[in-house]
Scaffold this motif. Structure first.
Motif, PDB file in Angstrom:
ATOM      1  N   SER A 125       0.799  -1.228   0.000  1.00 41.80           N
ATOM      2  CA  SER A 125       0.000   0.000   0.000  1.00 41.80           C
ATOM      3  C   SER A 125       0.827   1.270   0.000  1.00 41.80           C
ATOM      4  O   SER A 125       0.350   2.325  -0.396  1.00 41.80           O
ATOM      5  N   GLN A 126       2.075   1.192   0.444  1.00 44.89           N
ATOM      6  CA  GLN A 126       2.838   2.424   0.599  1.00 44.89           C
ATOM      7  C   GLN A 126       4.314   2.153   0.887  1.00 44.89           C
ATOM      8  O   GLN A 126       4.677   1.063   1.292  1.00 44.89           O
ATOM      9  N   MET A 127       5.115   3.187   0.660  1.00 49.17           N
ATOM     10  CA  MET A 127       6.516   3.166   1.079  1.00 49.17           C
ATOM     11  C   MET A 127       6.599   4.065   2.306  1.00 49.17           C
ATOM     12  O   MET A 127       6.049   5.162   2.309  1.00 49.17           O
ATOM     13  N   GLN A 128       7.236   3.591   3.358  1.00 52.02           N
ATOM     14  CA  GLN A 128       7.350   4.403   4.559  1.00 52.02           C
ATOM     15  C   GLN A 128       8.792   4.861   4.746  1.00 52.02           C
ATOM     16  O   GLN A 128       9.724   4.146   4.386  1.00 52.02           O
ATOM     17  N   TYR A 129       8.927   6.067   5.280  1.00 55.60           N
ATOM     18  CA  TYR A 129      10.263   6.629   5.446  1.00 55.60           C
ATOM     19  C   TYR A 129      10.475   7.091   6.874  1.00 55.60           C
ATOM     20  O   TYR A 129       9.519   7.336   7.622  1.00 55.60           O
ATOM     21  N   GLY A 151       6.990   8.795   8.098  1.00 56.32           N
ATOM     22  CA  GLY A 151       5.769   9.040   7.333  1.00 56.32           C
ATOM     23  C   GLY A 151       5.642   8.074   6.184  1.00 56.32           C
ATOM     24  O   GLY A 151       6.362   7.077   6.099  1.00 56.32           O
ATOM     25  N   THR A 152       4.735   8.411   5.294  1.00 60.81           N
ATOM     26  CA  THR A 152       4.339   7.455   4.283  1.00 60.81           C
ATOM     27  C   THR A 152       4.181   8.120   2.922  1.00 60.81           C
ATOM     28  O   THR A 152       3.883   9.315   2.844  1.00 60.81           O
ATOM     29  N   LEU A 153       4.421   7.356   1.881  1.00 61.64           N
ATOM     30  CA  LEU A 153       4.051   7.776   0.526  1.00 61.64           C
ATOM     31  C   LEU A 153       3.102   6.688   0.017  1.00 61.64           C
ATOM     32  O   LEU A 153       3.512   5.551  -0.221  1.00 61.64           O
ATOM     33  N   LEU A 154       1.817   7.050  -0.108  1.00 59.07           N
ATOM     34  CA  LEU A 154       0.813   6.040  -0.464  1.00 59.07           C
ATOM     35  C   LEU A 154       0.978   5.606  -1.922  1.00 59.07           C
ATOM     36  O   LEU A 154       1.193   6.437  -2.805  1.00 59.07           O
TER      37      LEU A 154
END
Lengths: 275, 97
Positions: A85-89, A155-158
């Motif tokens: 669903s997403q990449m998290q950083y 945080g996240t990049l959806l």
């Protein structure tokens, strides 16, 4: 050009990556070394520091859908995570290098995501306090906490976000999770697949985020891994992220009005300040 | 014992997020309080300290606002776009629920 220590953790259990986040942050408090990192998790819900799980989530539905629930050390809202669903950083940075004002520091670090979106020719826009918009809709949310010398922002990049599953996990009546209800969330939330009208593989998102780190801070990434000291601290912190006393800290913790995890460093700090 | 069972709930949206206050009172004073939600306040341990500061406060708007204002003056933290008025509003909604 300066270098930034960088770790790509890949896919990890949510409890483990939360212990890595905390270990990197707490170690950096002593060493002063900045570090950037990426990760994804299997299905998980990461609650903010002060969210009351019993009110926010329907735990039976979370369990039925296969979501693990844990709590992070930073505040703000819950993050729904799953493998695709997403990449998290994460970014651990020196307070002296960043604006004191929280919103300004969010803006500076969220630049990672804004620059990452440039990979696809997308225009990202920081929306105070802690979001990044793409085509006028939220595509990234972040949370931050601060120590004495360092801050951590994660945080996240959806990429391919399942709005229906998120709504199902929340403590809202099932009848509200209608096409209309989902549509109203879709009007405010987007992801890479929707923005680009194609399936975006997560390794492509990871590559964009690496570029985002480099461009945002004007650095070259230096591939790294956890040090022995960080691994040791993470292994000590890991049980916390499974422990009901931390995850359900308001109702199953040992204290009434001070709900921090009894064995955690922040509780030790808190107790010492009370004496 | 279920801590939440005898607490009353009040919701208020500040500009940084939702404040979900749960309050228990006895003889007109706050005896237990939870200030949960997705609002932003860092360092987060100050939220625990704020809850602690509210224990024993008279359950009326003026005294609660006074406690919150003092807490803001005496402690070093940031809560962008969330102010003592916002916490007071959530707490009063809980008390009056």
């Amino acid at each position: 050009m300066d270098e930034l220590r960088f770790i790509d953790f890949g896919l990890l259990d949510v409890q483990k990556i939360m212990s890595y986040n905390e270990a990197l942050f707490r170690t950096a408090e002593k060493t002063g070394e900045s570090v950037g990192f990426l990760w994804t998790t299997p299905k998980a819900i990461i609650m903010g520091y002060s969210q009351l799980i019993e009110k926010e989530l329907n735990l039976d539905r979370c369990k039925a859908l296969g979501y693990e629930v844990t709590r992070r050390i930073s505040g703000g809202g819950m993050a729904f995570s799953s493998e695709k669903s997403q990449m998290q950083y994460g970014y651990v940075g020196r307070l002296e290098d960043l604006p004191y004002d929280m919103t300004e520091s969010y803006k500076e670090i969220c630049g990672i995501v804004v620059h990452a979106l440039e990979k696809w020719g997308l225009s990202g826009e920081f929306k105070p306090i802690n979001d990044v918009l793409c085509q006028g809709k939220k595509i990234s949310g972040s949370a931050q906490t601060r120590g004495e010398n360092m801050l951590i922002q994660h945080g996240t990049l959806l990429a391919d976000f399942n709005i229906k599953e998120m709504m199902t996990c929340c403590n809202i009546p099932l009848e509200k999770i209608s096409d209309k209800g989902i549509k109203s969330v879709e009007e405010r939330l987007t992801d890479l697949n929707r923005a680009l009208e194609r399936k975006v593989p997560l390794d492509e998102a990871a590559e964009a985020m690496r570029m985002g780190f480099e461009k945002n801070f004007g650095v070259r990434l230096k591939e790294s891994r956890l040090t022995k000291q960080e691994e040791k601290l993470a292994s000590e912190l890991l049980p916390k992220y499974y422990d009901e006393k931390w995850v359900f800290r308001y109702t199953r913790g040992r204290t009434r009005s001070c709900g921090a995890y009894p064995q955690s460093p922040e509780q030790a700090e808190f107790s010492s300040k009370q004496r | 014992m279920d801590r939440l069972a005898d607490m009353k709930e009040g919701l208020h949206k500040s500009k940084s997020g939702l404040i979900r206050a749960l309050v228990k009172t006895d003889n007109g004073r706050i005896t237990d309080v939870i200030i949960s939600g997705d609002y932003i306040l860092t360092p987060e341990r100050c939220i625990d300290e704020l809850e602690k500061a509210l224990i024993g406060t008279e359950a009326c708007r003026e005294k609660i606002f006074g406690t919150l204002k003092r807490f803001y003056e005496q402690n070093k933290f940031q809560s962008p776009q969330t102010y003592p008025e916002d916490f007071t509003e959530a707490l009063m909604k809980a008390i009056n629920a």
